[in-house]
Design a protein around this motif. Structure first.
Motif, PDB file in Angstrom:
ATOM      1  N   ASN A 304       0.796  -1.223   0.000  1.00  0.00           N
ATOM      2  CA  ASN A 304       0.000   0.000   0.000  1.00  0.00           C
ATOM      3  C   ASN A 304       0.834   1.280   0.000  1.00  0.00           C
ATOM      4  N   GLY A 305       2.115   1.183   0.352  1.00  0.00           N
ATOM      5  CA  GLY A 305       2.943   2.372   0.524  1.00  0.00           C
ATOM      6  C   GLY A 305       2.905   3.368  -0.623  1.00  0.00           C
ATOM      7  N   PRO A 306       3.259   2.954  -1.850  1.00  0.00           N
ATOM      8  CA  PRO A 306       3.292   3.918  -2.954  1.00  0.00           C
ATOM      9  C   PRO A 306       1.927   4.548  -3.222  1.00  0.00           C
ATOM     10  N   GLY A 307       0.880   3.780  -3.061  1.00  0.00           N
ATOM     11  CA  GLY A 307      -0.457   4.309  -3.316  1.00  0.00           C
ATOM     12  C   GLY A 307      -0.894   5.304  -2.266  1.00  0.00           C
ATOM     13  N   GLU A 308      -0.635   4.979  -0.991  1.00  0.00           N
ATOM     14  CA  GLU A 308      -1.037   5.859   0.100  1.00  0.00           C
ATOM     15  C   GLU A 308      -0.251   7.167   0.088  1.00  0.00           C
ATOM     16  N   ALA A 309       0.964   7.123  -0.432  1.00  0.00           N
ATOM     17  CA  ALA A 309       1.812   8.315  -0.455  1.00  0.00           C
ATOM     18  C   ALA A 309       2.002   8.816  -1.883  1.00  0.00           C
ATOM     19  N   ARG A 310       0.952   8.693  -2.691  1.00  0.00           N
ATOM     20  CA  ARG A 310       1.041   9.027  -4.114  1.00  0.00           C
ATOM     21  C   ARG A 310       1.455  10.482  -4.351  1.00  0.00           C
ATOM     22  N   GLU A 311       1.084  11.373  -3.422  1.00  0.00           N
ATOM     23  CA  GLU A 311       1.383  12.792  -3.623  1.00  0.00           C
ATOM     24  C   GLU A 311       2.806  13.159  -3.226  1.00  0.00           C
ATOM     25  N   ALA A 312       3.529  12.218  -2.631  1.00  0.00           N
ATOM     26  CA  ALA A 312       4.914  12.508  -2.248  1.00  0.00           C
ATOM     27  C   ALA A 312       5.792  12.638  -3.488  1.00  0.00           C
ATOM     28  N   ASP A 313       6.748  13.554  -3.416  1.00  0.00           N
ATOM     29  CA  ASP A 313       7.688  13.704  -4.528  1.00  0.00           C
ATOM     30  C   ASP A 313       8.550  12.461  -4.664  1.00  0.00           C
ATOM     31  N   VAL A 314       8.937  11.903  -3.539  1.00  0.00           N
ATOM     32  CA  VAL A 314       9.771  10.713  -3.539  1.00  0.00           C
ATOM     33  C   VAL A 314       9.519   9.959  -2.248  1.00  0.00           C
ATOM     34  N   GLY A 315       9.740   8.654  -2.258  1.00  0.00           N
ATOM     35  CA  GLY A 315       9.510   7.901  -1.045  1.00  0.00           C
ATOM     36  C   GLY A 315      10.103   6.513  -1.099  1.00  0.00           C
ATOM     37  N   VAL A 322      13.973  -6.153   1.686  1.00  0.00           N
ATOM     38  CA  VAL A 322      14.049  -5.390   0.442  1.00  0.00           C
ATOM     39  C   VAL A 322      13.045  -4.244   0.510  1.00  0.00           C
ATOM     40  N   GLY A 323      13.306  -3.230  -0.274  1.00  0.00           N
ATOM     41  CA  GLY A 323      12.376  -2.103  -0.322  1.00  0.00           C
ATOM     42  C   GLY A 323      12.325  -1.514  -1.711  1.00  0.00           C
ATOM     43  N   ILE A 324      11.431  -0.552  -1.879  1.00  0.00           N
ATOM     44  CA  ILE A 324      11.308   0.096  -3.189  1.00  0.00           C
ATOM     45  C   ILE A 324      11.472   1.607  -3.034  1.00  0.00           C
ATOM     46  N   ILE A 325      11.987   2.216  -4.082  1.00  0.00           N
ATOM     47  CA  ILE A 325      12.037   3.676  -4.208  1.00  0.00           C
ATOM     48  C   ILE A 325      10.931   4.051  -5.183  1.00  0.00           C
ATOM     49  N   PHE A 326      10.139   5.066  -4.815  1.00  0.00           N
ATOM     50  CA  PHE A 326       9.085   5.478  -5.743  1.00  0.00           C
ATOM     51  C   PHE A 326       9.006   7.001  -5.839  1.00  0.00           C
ATOM     52  N   ARG A 327       8.523   7.449  -6.982  1.00  0.00           N
ATOM     53  CA  ARG A 327       8.275   8.870  -7.231  1.00  0.00           C
ATOM     54  C   ARG A 327       6.834   9.045  -7.646  1.00  0.00           C
ATOM     55  N   LYS A 328       6.136   9.958  -6.954  1.00  0.00           N
ATOM     56  CA  LYS A 328       4.739  10.239  -7.279  1.00  0.00           C
ATOM     57  C   LYS A 328       3.922   8.946  -7.434  1.00  0.00           C
ATOM     58  N   GLY A 329       4.194   7.991  -6.556  1.00  0.00           N
ATOM     59  CA  GLY A 329       3.438   6.752  -6.557  1.00  0.00           C
ATOM     60  C   GLY A 329       3.912   5.700  -7.538  1.00  0.00           C
ATOM     61  N   GLU A 330       4.879   6.042  -8.409  1.00  0.00           N
ATOM     62  CA  GLU A 330       5.379   5.093  -9.404  1.00  0.00           C
ATOM     63  C   GLU A 330       6.697   4.482  -8.933  1.00  0.00           C
ATOM     64  N   VAL A 331       6.781   3.161  -8.924  1.00  0.00           N
ATOM     65  CA  VAL A 331       7.996   2.482  -8.466  1.00  0.00           C
ATOM     66  C   VAL A 331       9.139   2.751  -9.426  1.00  0.00           C
ATOM     67  N   VAL A 332      10.284   3.187  -8.872  1.00  0.00           N
ATOM     68  CA  VAL A 332      11.472   3.475  -9.678  1.00  0.00           C
ATOM     69  C   VAL A 332      12.393   2.256  -9.711  1.00  0.00           C
ATOM     70  N   LEU A 344      17.491   6.659  -0.953  1.00  0.00           N
ATOM     71  CA  LEU A 344      16.499   7.740  -0.857  1.00  0.00           C
ATOM     72  C   LEU A 344      17.183   9.096  -0.921  1.00  0.00           C
ATOM     73  N   ILE A 345      18.269   9.257  -0.178  1.00  0.00           N
ATOM     74  CA  ILE A 345      19.008  10.526  -0.179  1.00  0.00           C
ATOM     75  C   ILE A 345      19.502  10.854  -1.595  1.00  0.00           C
ATOM     76  N   LYS A 346      20.012   9.842  -2.304  1.00  0.00           N
ATOM     77  CA  LYS A 346      20.467  10.059  -3.698  1.00  0.00           C
ATOM     78  C   LYS A 346      19.317  10.544  -4.573  1.00  0.00           C
ATOM     79  N   GLU A 347      18.150   9.938  -4.377  1.00  0.00           N
ATOM     80  CA  GLU A 347      16.991  10.306  -5.189  1.00  0.00           C
ATOM     81  C   GLU A 347      16.577  11.738  -4.916  1.00  0.00           C
ATOM     82  N   ILE A 348      16.644  12.141  -3.638  1.00  0.00           N
ATOM     83  CA  ILE A 348      16.303  13.518  -3.279  1.00  0.00           C
ATOM     84  C   ILE A 348      17.310  14.492  -3.863  1.00  0.00           C
ATOM     85  N   GLU A 349      18.583  14.124  -3.831  1.00  0.00           N
ATOM     86  CA  GLU A 349      19.621  14.994  -4.408  1.00  0.00           C
ATOM     87  C   GLU A 349      19.385  15.160  -5.915  1.00  0.00           C
ATOM     88  N   ASN A 350      18.905  14.112  -6.569  1.00  0.00           N
ATOM     89  CA  ASN A 350      18.601  14.195  -7.997  1.00  0.00           C
ATOM     90  C   ASN A 350      17.449  15.162  -8.278  1.00  0.00           C
TER      91      ASN A 350
END
Length: 351
Positions: A304-315, A322-332, A344-350
């Motif tokens: 549920n994580g990416p869907g519940e936090a769909r409005e987040a810029d990154v998460g 294991v885990g996933i990195i996602f942007r605007k609800g889409e798995v990266v 996550l920090i790298k993604e934010i720096e990007n």
């Protein structure tokens, strides 16, 4: 849903607009000894870096007033002098080049003394904040209303406003602070129906960082949600940098301002299979110096994580090992749990 703000007169504190269609500004007050200019400047610079837009300093005596030019010269945000009972200190502060005064015209002396201060403020284009406080109401109003009431606070404000308006001075902002939230709310709501001056909003003597944050969020947040408030101060017992952080968090929660990182994190449940609590705290710690308006999600469930936090810029969302990195609800991409924070920090720096 966008909050419709109360229509108010616009004034300027230095270069910072307050009221009208201006952004709601975040201000604080130093807790250093103003007479110690170097320590006061040091704290103001720290608060400026944290996002403080207007700063107020206590001016209890001549030595403090004499320090104001040195302070003013070394800072980049507007400086307000907090004056009680002394028109002479108010005049000294104006001469020192402050950007605003916090006084109550009715308690700095007779009409001639008020006239002197108003003339000086008008000549320099300096606004005056009328600061009504539930703890220091005039005795006759206390007797008239049988104690501290919203009506007494409003009448006190109107009394001070009338003094300035009689002198054709209108660069005014007003505060009606109390530690009792229902009282404070009622007072601001009542005065909002009677004047169009901008309001400085806060809960006075709110308490420590923990309890004071809650009281301030409730009191300030309710008024802002009703469109009342043009500049705010969160009063906390502690270092004033915490006031700035909480102030922006309140504005951000209501969609009124965005500054710095907003962290969305789930409360954890039986589906959580990573140490999410520790991870969320680490993310907050790593990102506290970022001042760009970024929304970051830290979720404990890959379902549920990416869907519940769909409005987040990154998460990030964690699973078993294991885990996933996602942007605007889409798995990266997927990453090992041990690399989630760094990725996550790298993604934010990007961003």
């Amino acid at each position: 849903m966008q909050i419709e703000r109360r229509k108010t007169r616009k004034i300027y504190v230095g270069k910072v607009p307050v009221g009208g269609d201006s952004p709601i500004s975040v201000q604080s007050m130093t807790n250093t000894d103003t007479r110690n200019a170097s320590e006061t400047v040091k704290q103001i610079k720290e608060l400026t870096d944290a996002g403080c837009e207007i700063i107020r300093v206590a001016v209890p005596d001549d030595t403090a007033a004499e320090a104001l030019p040195r302070i003013k010269k070394q800072i980049s945000i507007p400086l307000i002098a907090d004056i009680h009972f002394s028109h002479r200190l108010a005049l000294a502060a104006v001469k020192a080049g402050v950007d605003g005064l916090r006084i109550n015209p009715g308690n700095i002396g007779g009409e001639n003394k008020v006239l002197e201060v108003v003339a000086a403020a008008k000549d320099r284009g300096i606004p005056i904040r009328i600061g009504v406080n539930a703890g220091s109401l005039e005795r006759d109003l206390m007797e008239k209303y049988g104690g501290v009431t919203a009506q007494a606070m409003v009448e006190s404000a109107l009394r001070h406003i009338a003094i300035l308006e009689k002198l054709k001075f209108y660069d005014i902002k007003i505060s009606l602070k109390a530690s009792n939230i229902p009282l404070m709310l009622q007072a601001y709501r009542m005065l909002a129906q009677k004047v169009n001056y901008p309001f400085h909003v806060g809960v006075t003597e709110a308490g420590t960082i923990s309890s004071g944050t809650v009281k301030s969020a409730v009191g300030i947040g309710i008024l802002l949600s009703e469109g009342i408030g043009d500049t705010i101060r969160v009063s906390l017992t502690g270092h004033p940098r915490h006031e700035i952080k909480v102030g922006y968090q309140i504005l951000q929660a209501l969609g009124l301002r965005r500054r710095g990182v907003e962290i969305i994190s789930c409360p954890t449940c039986g589906r959580t299979e990573i140490d999410l609590i520790s991870l969320a705290h680490q993310v907050e710690e790593k990102l506290q110096s970022v001042d760009k308006p970024i929304k970051v999600a830290v979720m404990g469930c890959v379902v549920n994580g990416p869907g519940e936090a769909r409005e987040a810029d990154v998460g990030i969302a964690g699973g078993r090992g294991v885990g996933i990195i996602f942007r605007k609800g889409e798995v990266v991409r997927k990453v090992p749990e041990k690399d989630l924070l760094d990725e996550l920090i790298k993604e934010i720096e990007n961003l």
